[in-house]
Design a protein around this motif. Structure first.
Motif, PDB file in Angstrom:
ATOM      1  N   CYS A   1       0.827  -1.215   0.000  1.00  0.00           N
ATOM      2  CA  CYS A   1       0.000   0.000   0.000  1.00  0.00           C
ATOM      3  C   CYS A   1       0.864   1.269   0.000  1.00  0.00           C
ATOM      4  CB  CYS A   1      -0.920  -0.001   1.217  1.00  0.00           C
ATOM      5  SG  CYS A   1      -2.010  -1.433   1.279  1.00  0.00           S
ATOM      6  N   PRO A   2       1.569   1.542  -1.103  1.00  0.00           N
ATOM      7  CA  PRO A   2       2.402   2.757  -1.122  1.00  0.00           C
ATOM      8  C   PRO A   2       1.567   4.034  -1.062  1.00  0.00           C
ATOM      9  CG  PRO A   2       2.374   1.708  -3.284  1.00  0.00           C
ATOM     10  CD  PRO A   2       1.673   0.772  -2.355  1.00  0.00           C
ATOM     11  N   ASN A   3       0.294   3.951  -1.461  1.00  0.00           N
ATOM     12  CA  ASN A   3      -0.552   5.151  -1.350  1.00  0.00           C
ATOM     13  C   ASN A   3      -0.745   5.528   0.128  1.00  0.00           C
ATOM     14  OD1 ASN A   3      -2.078   2.802  -1.113  1.00  0.00           O
ATOM     15  ND2 ASN A   3      -3.924   3.652  -2.025  1.00  0.00           N
ATOM     16  N   TYR A   4      -0.956   4.516   0.978  1.00  0.00           N
ATOM     17  CA  TYR A   4      -1.117   4.795   2.415  1.00  0.00           C
ATOM     18  C   TYR A   4       0.226   5.232   3.019  1.00  0.00           C
ATOM     19  CZ  TYR A   4      -5.500   2.083   2.101  1.00  0.00           C
ATOM     20  OH  TYR A   4      -6.744   1.610   1.780  1.00  0.00           O
ATOM     21  N   PHE A   5       1.298   4.555   2.595  1.00  0.00           N
ATOM     22  CA  PHE A   5       2.622   4.920   3.117  1.00  0.00           C
ATOM     23  C   PHE A   5       2.912   6.387   2.782  1.00  0.00           C
ATOM     24  CE2 PHE A   5       7.273   5.205   2.188  1.00  0.00           C
ATOM     25  CZ  PHE A   5       7.713   5.124   3.501  1.00  0.00           C
ATOM     26  N   GLY A   6       2.640   6.769   1.509  1.00  0.00           N
ATOM     27  CA  GLY A   6       2.874   8.154   1.092  1.00  0.00           C
ATOM     28  C   GLY A   6       2.059   9.121   1.924  1.00  0.00           C
ATOM     29  N   GLU A   7       0.809   8.754   2.203  1.00  0.00           N
ATOM     30  CA  GLU A   7      -0.036   9.672   2.971  1.00  0.00           C
ATOM     31  C   GLU A   7       0.476   9.812   4.410  1.00  0.00           C
ATOM     32  OE1 GLU A   7      -4.272   9.481   2.532  1.00  0.00           O
ATOM     33  OE2 GLU A   7      -4.491  11.079   3.998  1.00  0.00           O
ATOM     34  N   MET A   8       0.946   8.709   4.987  1.00  0.00           N
ATOM     35  CA  MET A   8       1.497   8.806   6.348  1.00  0.00           C
ATOM     36  C   MET A   8       2.730   9.706   6.383  1.00  0.00           C
ATOM     37  SD  MET A   8       0.876   5.069   8.101  1.00  0.00           S
ATOM     38  CE  MET A   8       2.584   4.852   8.309  1.00  0.00           C
ATOM     39  N   ILE A   9       3.579   9.583   5.346  1.00  0.00           N
ATOM     40  CA  ILE A   9       4.784  10.425   5.293  1.00  0.00           C
ATOM     41  C   ILE A   9       4.379  11.897   5.129  1.00  0.00           C
ATOM     42  CG2 ILE A   9       6.861  10.939   3.915  1.00  0.00           C
ATOM     43  CD1 ILE A   9       7.102   8.435   5.561  1.00  0.00           C
ATOM     44  N   GLU A  10       3.372  12.118   4.296  1.00  0.00           N
ATOM     45  CA  GLU A  10       2.891  13.496   4.074  1.00  0.00           C
ATOM     46  C   GLU A  10       2.540  14.178   5.395  1.00  0.00           C
ATOM     47  OE1 GLU A  10       0.021  12.458   0.800  1.00  0.00           O
ATOM     48  OE2 GLU A  10      -0.573  14.521   1.208  1.00  0.00           O
ATOM     49  N   TRP A  11       1.683  13.498   6.194  1.00  0.00           N
ATOM     50  CA  TRP A  11       1.191  14.163   7.408  1.00  0.00           C
ATOM     51  C   TRP A  11       2.211  14.155   8.529  1.00  0.00           C
ATOM     52  CZ3 TRP A  11      -1.572  17.385   5.439  1.00  0.00           C
ATOM     53  CH2 TRP A  11      -2.492  17.084   4.440  1.00  0.00           C
ATOM     54  N   THR A  12       3.175  13.216   8.458  1.00  0.00           N
ATOM     55  CA  THR A  12       4.298  13.289   9.400  1.00  0.00           C
ATOM     56  C   THR A  12       5.105  14.550   9.068  1.00  0.00           C
ATOM     57  OG1 THR A  12       4.373  10.893   9.533  1.00  0.00           O
ATOM     58  CG2 THR A  12       6.349  12.059  10.238  1.00  0.00           C
TER      59      THR A  12
END
Ligand code: NAP
Length: 149
Positions: free
Chosen positions: A86-97
């Protein structure tokens, strides 16, 4: 999609946007212009941008796969999916971090934590489903955090 899921998503976004906006525009300490060149701000912006690009490209690839397969689910391939399901979820987590670090704020931190609380279990479920459905699913691929989870 059940209406309760739609409603919960809308409510979350309204509360979250209010908290972050309120903090940014009225509650935050006044920071000097030099803040824009400080380490937390620059690191946060870089993380946000990298997460955003990963998120958007991964979502775009999933939509493309969906169109191409005539609506069926298939094993996603390509650089973004090489390490995690799930790189889409990983990307979103990095975004908000990145957002939390760039703003150094409680609402930013809470946003990053809620996002992870939402997306990590979701990714684990997707990952287990891929393994159950596709016998040839890449064994080394993790669910959401490369090499870790
Ligand atoms: N910030 C938050 O807390 C939060 C929470 C939830 C979602 N989101 C974001 O909202 C967006 C959508 O989330 P989502 O949970 O719906 O993402 P998702 O499960 O990865 O699905 C995205 C789209 O791709 C399709 N798809 C997924 N895997 C596929 C495969 N193997 N083969 C073919 N098509 C596939 C899905 O079809 P189906 O609809 O049929 O499954 C859906 O249309 C993401 O960008 C996510 O980061 C954010």
């Amino acid at each position: 999609m059940p209406l309760v899921v739609l409603g919960s998503g809308a409510l979350f976004n309204v509360v979250n946007a209010y908290l972050n906006g309120r903090w940014l525009f009225t509650l935050s300490p006044v920071r000097p212009d030099a803040w824009l060149w400080s380490a937390p701000f620059l690191i946060g912006v870089v993380l946000f941008a990298a997460g955003f690009v990963t998120h958007v490209l991964a979502d775009r690839e999933l939509r493309r796969l969906r169109r191409q397969s005539g609506g069926a689910y298939v094993v996603p391939r390509g650089p973004l999916f090489r390490l995690v399901s799930c790189p889409n979820y990983f990307g979103e987590m990095i975004e908000w971090t990145g957002w939390a670090i760039a703003t150094l704020s409680w609402p930013g931190l809470v946003f990053a934590l809620w996002t992870a609380a939402n997306l990590v279990p979701r990714a684990l479920k997707h990952h287990a489903w891929y393994h159950a459905k596709f016998v040839d699913y890449p064994p080394a691929r993790k669910a959401i955090i490369p090499f870790v989870l």
